[in-house]
Design an enzyme around this catalytic site. Sequence first.
Site, PDB file in Angstrom:
ATOM      1  N   CYS A   3      -4.422   2.881   2.552  1.00  0.00           N
ATOM      2  CA  CYS A   3      -4.084   3.394   1.218  1.00  0.00           C
ATOM      3  C   CYS A   3      -5.314   4.091   0.650  1.00  0.00           C
ATOM      4  O   CYS A   3      -6.372   3.474   0.465  1.00  0.00           O
ATOM      5  CB  CYS A   3      -3.628   2.264   0.294  1.00  0.00           C
ATOM      6  SG  CYS A   3      -3.413   2.813  -1.415  1.00  0.00           S
ATOM      7  N   CYS A   6      -6.646   2.481  -2.538  1.00  0.00           N
ATOM      8  CA  CYS A   6      -7.363   1.232  -2.244  1.00  0.00           C
ATOM      9  C   CYS A   6      -8.759   1.550  -1.717  1.00  0.00           C
ATOM     10  O   CYS A   6      -9.733   0.875  -2.079  1.00  0.00           O
ATOM     11  CB  CYS A   6      -6.589   0.377  -1.251  1.00  0.00           C
ATOM     12  SG  CYS A   6      -5.197  -0.520  -1.986  1.00  0.00           S
ATOM     13  N   ASP A  29      -8.733  13.501 -10.947  1.00  0.00           N
ATOM     14  CA  ASP A  29      -7.818  13.987  -9.912  1.00  0.00           C
ATOM     15  C   ASP A  29      -8.509  15.102  -9.118  1.00  0.00           C
ATOM     16  O   ASP A  29      -9.165  15.980  -9.676  1.00  0.00           O
ATOM     17  CB  ASP A  29      -6.526  14.510 -10.557  1.00  0.00           C
ATOM     18  CG  ASP A  29      -5.404  14.660  -9.542  1.00  0.00           C
ATOM     19  OD1 ASP A  29      -4.416  13.921  -9.647  1.00  0.00           O
ATOM     20  OD2 ASP A  29      -5.517  15.523  -8.635  1.00  0.00           O
ATOM     21  N   HIS A  45      -3.248  -3.414  -5.283  1.00  0.00           N
ATOM     22  CA  HIS A  45      -2.275  -2.484  -4.708  1.00  0.00           C
ATOM     23  C   HIS A  45      -0.850  -2.863  -5.129  1.00  0.00           C
ATOM     24  O   HIS A  45      -0.357  -3.934  -4.785  1.00  0.00           O
ATOM     25  CB  HIS A  45      -2.362  -2.454  -3.178  1.00  0.00           C
ATOM     26  CG  HIS A  45      -1.393  -1.476  -2.584  1.00  0.00           C
ATOM     27  ND1 HIS A  45      -1.734  -0.163  -2.326  1.00  0.00           N
ATOM     28  CD2 HIS A  45      -0.082  -1.591  -2.271  1.00  0.00           C
ATOM     29  CE1 HIS A  45      -0.678   0.480  -1.866  1.00  0.00           C
ATOM     30  NE2 HIS A  45       0.345  -0.367  -1.818  1.00  0.00           N
ATOM     31  N   GLY A  91       8.480  12.430  -7.255  1.00  0.00           N
ATOM     32  CA  GLY A  91       7.298  13.265  -7.023  1.00  0.00           C
ATOM     33  C   GLY A  91       6.042  12.478  -6.693  1.00  0.00           C
ATOM     34  O   GLY A  91       4.939  13.028  -6.719  1.00  0.00           O
ATOM     35  N   THR A  93       3.251  11.073  -4.541  1.00  0.00           N
ATOM     36  CA  THR A  93       2.694  11.404  -3.225  1.00  0.00           C
ATOM     37  C   THR A  93       1.721  10.343  -2.720  1.00  0.00           C
ATOM     38  O   THR A  93       1.462  10.275  -1.525  1.00  0.00           O
ATOM     39  CB  THR A  93       1.982  12.776  -3.257  1.00  0.00           C
ATOM     40  OG1 THR A  93       0.957  12.732  -4.245  1.00  0.00           O
ATOM     41  CG2 THR A  93       2.961  13.897  -3.579  1.00  0.00           C
ATOM     42  N   HIS A  96       0.433   4.162  -4.395  1.00  0.00           N
ATOM     43  CA  HIS A  96      -0.339   3.113  -5.091  1.00  0.00           C
ATOM     44  C   HIS A  96      -0.193   3.500  -6.557  1.00  0.00           C
ATOM     45  O   HIS A  96      -0.674   4.585  -6.956  1.00  0.00           O
ATOM     46  CB  HIS A  96      -1.792   3.135  -4.596  1.00  0.00           C
ATOM     47  CG  HIS A  96      -2.711   2.137  -5.245  1.00  0.00           C
ATOM     48  ND1 HIS A  96      -3.628   1.376  -4.523  1.00  0.00           N
ATOM     49  CD2 HIS A  96      -2.888   1.784  -6.537  1.00  0.00           C
ATOM     50  CE1 HIS A  96      -4.317   0.596  -5.345  1.00  0.00           C
ATOM     51  NE2 HIS A  96      -3.887   0.834  -6.581  1.00  0.00           N
ATOM     52  N   HIS A  98      -0.115   4.675 -10.213  1.00  0.00           N
ATOM     53  CA  HIS A  98      -1.178   5.284 -11.015  1.00  0.00           C
ATOM     54  C   HIS A  98      -0.542   6.079 -12.141  1.00  0.00           C
ATOM     55  O   HIS A  98       0.612   6.511 -12.048  1.00  0.00           O
ATOM     56  CB  HIS A  98      -2.072   6.195 -10.155  1.00  0.00           C
ATOM     57  CG  HIS A  98      -1.297   7.214  -9.378  1.00  0.00           C
ATOM     58  ND1 HIS A  98      -0.654   6.922  -8.199  1.00  0.00           N
ATOM     59  CD2 HIS A  98      -1.036   8.520  -9.630  1.00  0.00           C
ATOM     60  CE1 HIS A  98      -0.041   7.995  -7.749  1.00  0.00           C
ATOM     61  NE2 HIS A  98      -0.248   8.986  -8.606  1.00  0.00           N
ATOM     62  N   HIS A 100      -1.197   9.378 -14.614  1.00  0.00           N
ATOM     63  CA  HIS A 100      -1.967  10.596 -14.838  1.00  0.00           C
ATOM     64  C   HIS A 100      -2.233  10.724 -16.337  1.00  0.00           C
ATOM     65  O   HIS A 100      -1.312  10.535 -17.149  1.00  0.00           O
ATOM     66  CB  HIS A 100      -1.176  11.839 -14.417  1.00  0.00           C
ATOM     67  CG  HIS A 100      -0.788  11.890 -12.965  1.00  0.00           C
ATOM     68  ND1 HIS A 100      -1.343  12.781 -12.077  1.00  0.00           N
ATOM     69  CD2 HIS A 100       0.114  11.171 -12.245  1.00  0.00           C
ATOM     70  CE1 HIS A 100      -0.807  12.624 -10.876  1.00  0.00           C
ATOM     71  NE2 HIS A 100       0.095  11.638 -10.952  1.00  0.00           N
TER      72      HIS A 100
HETATM   73  P1  AMP Z   1       1.278  11.539  -7.446  1.00  0.00           P
HETATM   74  O1  AMP Z   1       1.793  12.822  -6.870  1.00  0.00           O
HETATM   75  O2  AMP Z   1       1.829  11.191  -8.787  1.00  0.00           O
HETATM   76  O3  AMP Z   1       1.418  10.401  -6.440  1.00  0.00           O
HETATM   77  O4  AMP Z   1      -0.264  11.771  -7.713  1.00  0.00           O
HETATM   78  C1  AMP Z   1      -1.217  11.672  -6.717  1.00  0.00           C
HETATM   79  C2  AMP Z   1      -2.408  12.438  -7.205  1.00  0.00           C
HETATM   80  O5  AMP Z   1      -3.525  12.017  -6.464  1.00  0.00           O
HETATM   81  C3  AMP Z   1      -2.307  13.963  -7.044  1.00  0.00           C
HETATM   82  O6  AMP Z   1      -2.418  14.581  -8.325  1.00  0.00           O
HETATM   83  C4  AMP Z   1      -3.489  14.305  -6.143  1.00  0.00           C
HETATM   84  O7  AMP Z   1      -4.117  15.505  -6.512  1.00  0.00           O
HETATM   85  C5  AMP Z   1      -4.410  13.104  -6.344  1.00  0.00           C
HETATM   86  N1  AMP Z   1      -5.288  12.761  -5.244  1.00  0.00           N
HETATM   87  C6  AMP Z   1      -4.964  12.657  -3.930  1.00  0.00           C
HETATM   88  N2  AMP Z   1      -6.045  12.275  -3.217  1.00  0.00           N
HETATM   89  C7  AMP Z   1      -7.067  12.134  -4.106  1.00  0.00           C
HETATM   90  C8  AMP Z   1      -8.438  11.755  -4.012  1.00  0.00           C
HETATM   91  N3  AMP Z   1      -8.987  11.441  -2.827  1.00  0.00           N
HETATM   92  N4  AMP Z   1      -9.183  11.712  -5.134  1.00  0.00           N
HETATM   93  C9  AMP Z   1      -8.638  12.032  -6.320  1.00  0.00           C
HETATM   94  N5  AMP Z   1      -7.357  12.380  -6.493  1.00  0.00           N
HETATM   95  C10 AMP Z   1      -6.573  12.440  -5.403  1.00  0.00           C
HETATM   96 ZN    ZN Z   2      -3.463   0.865  -2.518  1.00  0.00          ZN
END
Ligand code: AMP
Ligand code: ZN
Length: 112
Positions: A3, A6, A29, A45, A91, A93, A96, A98, A100
């Site tokens: 993850c 994580c 982000d 997690h 949406g 991706t 884990h 989170h 925004h």
């Molecule tokens: P979501 O699509 O809501 O799951 O948001 C995942 C977010 O994580 C996206 O906006 C990505 O740009 C961001 N993201 C993915 N990998 C990283 C990373 N290593 N560091 C910071 N943000 C990331």
């Molecule tokens: Zn995680």
Amino acid sequence: MDCIFCDIVKKTKPSHIIYEDEKVLAFKDLNPRAPIHVLVTPKKHITSANELKEHDKDLIGHIFLKIAEIADKLGCKSGYKILNNCGKDGGQTVPHIHFHILAGRSLDQFPC
Ligand code: AMP
Ligand code: ZN
């Protein structure tokens, strides 16, 4: 379990940390969609909002109080958006949970 968030929490993967306490990590982000785009995640997690349990209530309350503090610290004076994508069709991706924080431009046209 693999993850990416994580790994960020464990600091085995780099991130630009904005806020941290024993339960929560907030970091920038990697692909910002607004001048201010921060992700706030529990260190624990949890795959998505759909997997939250009764015993996670305090954690989620804590996160929302911290979101307000972080937004204040970042100077989001004219408002901000708190967004949670849940599951594939929502949406999400990174599996884990989170939240925004998006700010620094008008977001009234942002999906909803
Ligand atoms: P979501 O699509 O809501 O799951 O948001 C995942 C977010 O994580 C996206 O906006 C990505 O740009 C961001 N993201 C993915 N990998 C990283 C990373 N290593 N560091 C910071 N943000 C990331
Ligand atoms: Zn995680």
